[in-house]
Design a protein around this motif. Sequence first.
Motif, PDB file in Angstrom:
ATOM      1  N   MET A  40       0.851  -1.198   0.000  1.00  0.00           N
ATOM      2  CA  MET A  40       0.000   0.000   0.000  1.00  0.00           C
ATOM      3  C   MET A  40       0.884   1.246   0.000  1.00  0.00           C
ATOM      4  SD  MET A  40      -3.023   0.920   2.656  1.00  0.00           S
ATOM      5  CE  MET A  40      -2.190   1.421   4.135  1.00  0.00           C
ATOM      6  N   ARG A  41       0.617   2.151  -0.932  1.00  0.00           N
ATOM      7  CA  ARG A  41       1.423   3.378  -1.024  1.00  0.00           C
ATOM      8  C   ARG A  41       0.486   4.573  -0.950  1.00  0.00           C
ATOM      9  NH1 ARG A  41       5.802   1.929  -4.404  1.00  0.00           N
ATOM     10  NH2 ARG A  41       6.576   4.047  -4.186  1.00  0.00           N
ATOM     11  N   PHE A  42       0.610   5.349   0.100  1.00  0.00           N
ATOM     12  CA  PHE A  42      -0.324   6.446   0.346  1.00  0.00           C
ATOM     13  C   PHE A  42       0.411   7.779   0.412  1.00  0.00           C
ATOM     14  CE2 PHE A  42      -2.873   9.097   3.339  1.00  0.00           C
ATOM     15  CZ  PHE A  42      -4.055   9.165   2.629  1.00  0.00           C
ATOM     16  N   LEU A  43       0.317   8.565  -0.662  1.00  0.00           N
ATOM     17  CA  LEU A  43       0.833   9.934  -0.667  1.00  0.00           C
ATOM     18  C   LEU A  43       2.268  10.038  -0.170  1.00  0.00           C
ATOM     19  CD1 LEU A  43      -2.390  11.804   0.590  1.00  0.00           C
ATOM     20  CD2 LEU A  43      -1.627  11.489  -1.765  1.00  0.00           C
ATOM     21  N   GLU A  44       3.110   9.071  -0.596  1.00  0.00           N
ATOM     22  CA  GLU A  44       4.533   9.175  -0.278  1.00  0.00           C
ATOM     23  C   GLU A  44       5.162  10.237  -1.164  1.00  0.00           C
ATOM     24  OE1 GLU A  44       5.963   5.258  -0.989  1.00  0.00           O
ATOM     25  OE2 GLU A  44       4.620   4.393   0.512  1.00  0.00           O
ATOM     26  N   GLU A  48      -8.534  -4.231 -12.749  1.00  0.00           N
ATOM     27  CA  GLU A  48      -8.060  -5.050 -13.876  1.00  0.00           C
ATOM     28  C   GLU A  48      -7.487  -4.212 -15.019  1.00  0.00           C
ATOM     29  OE1 GLU A  48     -11.081  -4.974 -12.554  1.00  0.00           O
ATOM     30  OE2 GLU A  48     -12.683  -5.055 -14.055  1.00  0.00           O
ATOM     31  N   ASP A  49      -7.517  -2.893 -14.881  1.00  0.00           N
ATOM     32  CA  ASP A  49      -6.947  -2.027 -15.909  1.00  0.00           C
ATOM     33  C   ASP A  49      -5.435  -1.819 -15.748  1.00  0.00           C
ATOM     34  OD1 ASP A  49      -9.378  -1.553 -17.279  1.00  0.00           O
ATOM     35  OD2 ASP A  49      -9.973  -0.066 -15.792  1.00  0.00           O
ATOM     36  N   GLY A  50      -4.822  -2.545 -14.812  1.00  0.00           N
ATOM     37  CA  GLY A  50      -3.359  -2.471 -14.705  1.00  0.00           C
ATOM     38  C   GLY A  50      -2.820  -1.981 -13.378  1.00  0.00           C
ATOM     39  N   VAL A  51      -3.528  -2.266 -12.299  1.00  0.00           N
ATOM     40  CA  VAL A  51      -3.039  -1.856 -10.977  1.00  0.00           C
ATOM     41  C   VAL A  51      -2.127  -2.949 -10.413  1.00  0.00           C
ATOM     42  CG1 VAL A  51      -3.680  -1.276  -8.607  1.00  0.00           C
ATOM     43  CG2 VAL A  51      -5.068  -0.462 -10.513  1.00  0.00           C
ATOM     44  N   LYS A  52      -0.946  -2.533  -9.946  1.00  0.00           N
ATOM     45  CA  LYS A  52      -0.017  -3.481  -9.348  1.00  0.00           C
ATOM     46  C   LYS A  52      -0.064  -3.420  -7.819  1.00  0.00           C
ATOM     47  CE  LYS A  52       3.394  -2.044 -12.166  1.00  0.00           C
ATOM     48  NZ  LYS A  52       4.713  -1.970 -12.839  1.00  0.00           N
ATOM     49  N   GLU A  53      -0.333  -2.217  -7.321  1.00  0.00           N
ATOM     50  CA  GLU A  53      -0.371  -2.054  -5.862  1.00  0.00           C
ATOM     51  C   GLU A  53      -1.373  -0.950  -5.509  1.00  0.00           C
ATOM     52  OE1 GLU A  53       3.448  -1.200  -4.150  1.00  0.00           O
ATOM     53  OE2 GLU A  53       2.678  -1.264  -2.110  1.00  0.00           O
ATOM     54  N   ALA A  54      -2.153  -1.151  -4.459  1.00  0.00           N
ATOM     55  CA  ALA A  54      -3.101  -0.131  -3.994  1.00  0.00           C
ATOM     56  C   ALA A  54      -2.324   1.137  -3.677  1.00  0.00           C
ATOM     57  CB  ALA A  54      -3.827  -0.630  -2.748  1.00  0.00           C
ATOM     58  N   SER A  55      -2.742   2.268  -4.260  1.00  0.00           N
ATOM     59  CA  SER A  55      -1.935   3.484  -4.125  1.00  0.00           C
ATOM     60  C   SER A  55      -2.763   4.744  -4.364  1.00  0.00           C
ATOM     61  CB  SER A  55      -0.782   3.441  -5.133  1.00  0.00           C
ATOM     62  OG  SER A  55      -1.267   3.088  -6.421  1.00  0.00           O
TER      63      SER A  55
END
Lengths: 148, 91
Positions: free
Chosen positions: A1-5, A68-75
């Motif tokens: 999970m990457r949040f506003l880094e 399914e449109d190309g997400v690798k990680e929740a961000s």
Amino acid sequence: MRFLEKGLVKVGAKAADAEDAIKQAGVLLADAKTVEDVYIDAMVQSFQENGPYFVLAPHIAIPHARPEDGVKEASVSLLQLKEPITFGHSSNDPVQLIFGLGASSSEEHIDLLKKLTQLLNKEENVNQLRTAASYHDIKTIIEMEENK
Amino acid sequence: MIKVLSVCGLGQGTSLILKMNVEQALTEKGIQADVEHMDVSTASSMSADYIITSNELAEGLEGHSAKLIIVNNYFDLDEINQAIDNHIVEN
């Protein structure tokens, strides 16, 4: 999970129009390798097909596409504009904060949206995010909210 | 228990945000509800008591048997509370 880094936030950006702003918010995600490049096109396509409904509140847009449109990680990325622009929304234009959402189907997606909702439910946070002059300012707002 | 659908264009992101805030508001009011998030086309073919969505998407749901509730600011809990008070009466 990457949040506003740090790498996911751009402060004082310029955008020609809504599509340009959506693309830039998507590029921040793609550069951080949380989505494939095709996800950016899917974000723009969703705007073209469904309109600006994702301008969820005054000043705030949350463009996204499907997992399914190309997400690798929740961000979540943030493009903060120096000059707000119109998205064509009936009540929430003009938009200054564009949060690009890499929507995954995982449990992390829900945690991410909870964090974002908690942050944006408070008007003072939104106002501070709009006037933030650097990533440091933005980080301070996020940390203060997380530590409450 | 009432059934509420929160609806957005894709059913993935913004409808989930709306669901979180609607659930919070309903819980605080002591109203028991089942809130589901989904896209417009799924909502069109699903029965419910209420549909909560934005003005932008409401047009696509006209004629639905559920009562339509419009929220303009998804992050304004006061507006969401007000919308619920105006439209949802616990049976």
